[in-house]
Scaffold this motif. Structure first.
Motif, short mmCIF file in Angstrom:
data_model
loop_
_atom_site.label_atom_id
_atom_site.label_comp_id
_atom_site.label_asym_id
_atom_site.label_seq_id
_atom_site.Cartn_x
_atom_site.Cartn_y
_atom_site.Cartn_z
N GLY A 28 0.92 -0.98 0.24
CA GLY A 28 -0.45 0.04 0.20
C GLY A 28 0.86 1.33 0.23
O GLY A 28 2.16 1.43 -1.23
N LYS A 29 0.32 2.37 0.57
CA LYS A 29 1.22 3.32 0.54
C LYS A 29 3.01 3.40 1.27
O LYS A 29 3.49 3.32 1.28
CB LYS A 29 0.47 4.58 1.52
CG LYS A 29 1.18 5.94 1.80
CD LYS A 29 0.62 6.53 2.66
CE LYS A 29 1.06 8.23 2.41
NZ LYS A 29 -0.33 9.09 2.43
N THR A 30 2.76 2.01 2.07
CA THR A 30 3.97 1.22 3.02
C THR A 30 3.29 0.02 2.88
O THR A 30 2.56 0.01 2.66
CB THR A 30 4.36 2.23 4.20
OG1 THR A 30 2.79 1.60 5.23
CG2 THR A 30 4.31 3.60 4.48
N GLU A 31 4.58 -0.84 2.83
CA GLU A 31 4.75 -1.95 2.96
C GLU A 31 4.40 -2.76 4.10
O GLU A 31 4.97 -1.84 5.40
CB GLU A 31 6.12 -2.43 2.61
CG GLU A 31 5.87 -2.42 0.60
CD GLU A 31 7.09 -3.05 0.45
OE1 GLU A 31 8.08 -4.02 1.02
OE2 GLU A 31 7.67 -2.84 -0.62
N LYS A 32 3.15 -3.28 4.45
CA LYS A 32 3.31 -4.50 5.27
C LYS A 32 3.66 -5.95 5.50
O LYS A 32 3.29 -6.15 4.44
CB LYS A 32 2.02 -4.13 6.80
CG LYS A 32 2.07 -5.56 7.51
CD LYS A 32 2.22 -4.75 8.45
CE LYS A 32 2.32 -5.12 10.27
NZ LYS A 32 3.58 -4.84 11.06
N SER A 33 4.28 -6.38 6.36
CA SER A 33 4.70 -8.07 5.71
C SER A 33 4.40 -9.19 6.90
O SER A 33 4.21 -8.62 8.13
CB SER A 33 6.37 -8.46 5.71
OG SER A 33 6.50 -7.20 4.49
N TRP A 34 3.97 -10.35 6.92
CA TRP A 34 3.80 -11.48 7.63
C TRP A 34 4.74 -12.88 6.94
O TRP A 34 5.20 -12.72 6.51
CB TRP A 34 1.95 -11.68 8.61
CG TRP A 34 1.86 -10.57 8.95
CD1 TRP A 34 1.35 -10.97 10.45
CD2 TRP A 34 1.05 -9.69 8.97
NE1 TRP A 34 0.66 -9.99 10.79
CE2 TRP A 34 0.32 -8.37 9.42
CE3 TRP A 34 1.00 -8.96 7.39
CZ2 TRP A 34 0.05 -7.52 9.36
CZ3 TRP A 34 0.04 -7.73 6.92
CH2 TRP A 34 -0.69 -7.30 8.33
N PHE A 35 4.73 -13.46 8.33
CA PHE A 35 5.67 -14.29 8.39
C PHE A 35 5.27 -15.71 8.06
O PHE A 35 4.56 -16.12 9.73
CB PHE A 35 7.12 -14.41 8.81
CG PHE A 35 8.36 -12.81 8.09
CD1 PHE A 35 9.00 -13.01 7.39
CD2 PHE A 35 7.71 -11.66 8.75
CE1 PHE A 35 9.59 -11.98 6.75
CE2 PHE A 35 8.29 -10.10 8.48
CZ PHE A 35 9.00 -10.49 7.59
#
Length: 278
Positions: free
Chosen positions: A206-213
């Motif tokens: 999105g406007k910033t990246e967000k991650s899960w693993f």
């Protein structure tokens, strides 16, 4: 490595409702009859489905009144069939309600609904587990977060139909939706064979990246951060993530609109994950 924390959306629910009311009050007669991404539902049908969610929660969890109880529920599929019938019956019965009546009822029931959820102890056992995350028993905080995703994605379905979908993709609203939905990943990957220390990274753009693993060690575990190189990374644009998790696009469309870096077998599994009862 860091594990996911509790999700707290109590303060967001009344605000999300107010956004819905404002949206609905600005719709034209033609807008109420527009087709949504849900094949059998128009905008009005989704609005009354949200109303049903308020009333059903208050009746069952607050008032301990269950009305029509399911019979012979022996599988997840049986439960889905029962819920789908309830939903269809309600939508049909409310065809006679005007948009103004629907909005007024959403406002009054929405306040009672939010007030009730706010008094629940977040660490107590929830009346209903979050089945799509594979839980047979859930805490209230997860149940409430699941309720948030219901209200979020149904409002987003209405917004998509009338061209107003960007508002709910703002981080304040979208990240809690994602944070809740990805809790289904370990259950969804339970039959995917992994090797010790395999790591799959899921990045939402999105406007910033967000991650899960997802990390494999005798089974898949969800993490919010880890200092290791992923064997596979899946990069999904925000405007597609919610459609993937709610059967709003086909698996083929989802894969085509996203990017997989590394092991495709591990990455592609997410594209048939459902984070709703559907």
């Amino acid at each position: 490595m860091k594990k996911p924390q509790k999700i707290d959306v109590i303060a967001l629910l009344p605000e999300l409702d107010k956004m819905l009311f404002k949206l609905l009050e600005g719709l034209s007669d033609d807008d109420w009859d527009k087709q949504t991404i849900v094949p059998k539902w128009k905008v009005k049908d989704i609005a009354v489905h949200l109303l049903d969610g308020n009333y059903r929660t208050l009746s069952m969890l607050r008032d301990n009144y269950y009305g029509e109880k399911p019979e012979a529920i022996n599988s997840y599929a049986d439960l889905l069939d029962f819920l789908n019938k309830l939903n269809a019956d309600w939508v049909k019965a409310t065809k006679r309600l005007s948009p103004k009546v629907i909005i007024d009822l959403l406002k009054s029931s929405g306040k009672e609904y939010c007030d009730f959820l706010a008094i629940l102890n977040p660490d107590d056992k929830a009346e209903f587990s979050v089945a799509w995350a594979g839980e047979s028993e859930s805490k209230n905080w997860f149940h409430i977060a699941r309720e948030y995703t219901e209200k979020w994605h149904h409002q987003q379905q209405i917004r998509l139909a009338v061209g107003e979908e960007k508002e709910l993709l703002k981080e304040k609203w979208h990240l809690p939706y994602l944070d809740t939905s990805v809790r289904a990943l370990p259950h969804h990957y339970r039959d995917v064979k992994g090797e010790a220390e395999d790591l799959v990274k899921f990045t939402f753009l999105g406007k910033t990246e967000k991650s899960w693993f997802l990390y494999y060690e005798k089974g898949w575990e969800l993490l919010t951060s880890i200092s290791a190189e992923p064997k596979s990374e899946v990069r999904i644009r925000n405007e597609y993530a919610w459609k993937i998790f709610t059967k709003g696009m086909t698996r083929e469309e989802a894969i085509k609109s996203s990017e997989i870096i590394g092991d495709k077998r591990l990455g592609e599994k997410i594209f048939d994950m459902i984070a709703v009862m559907a």
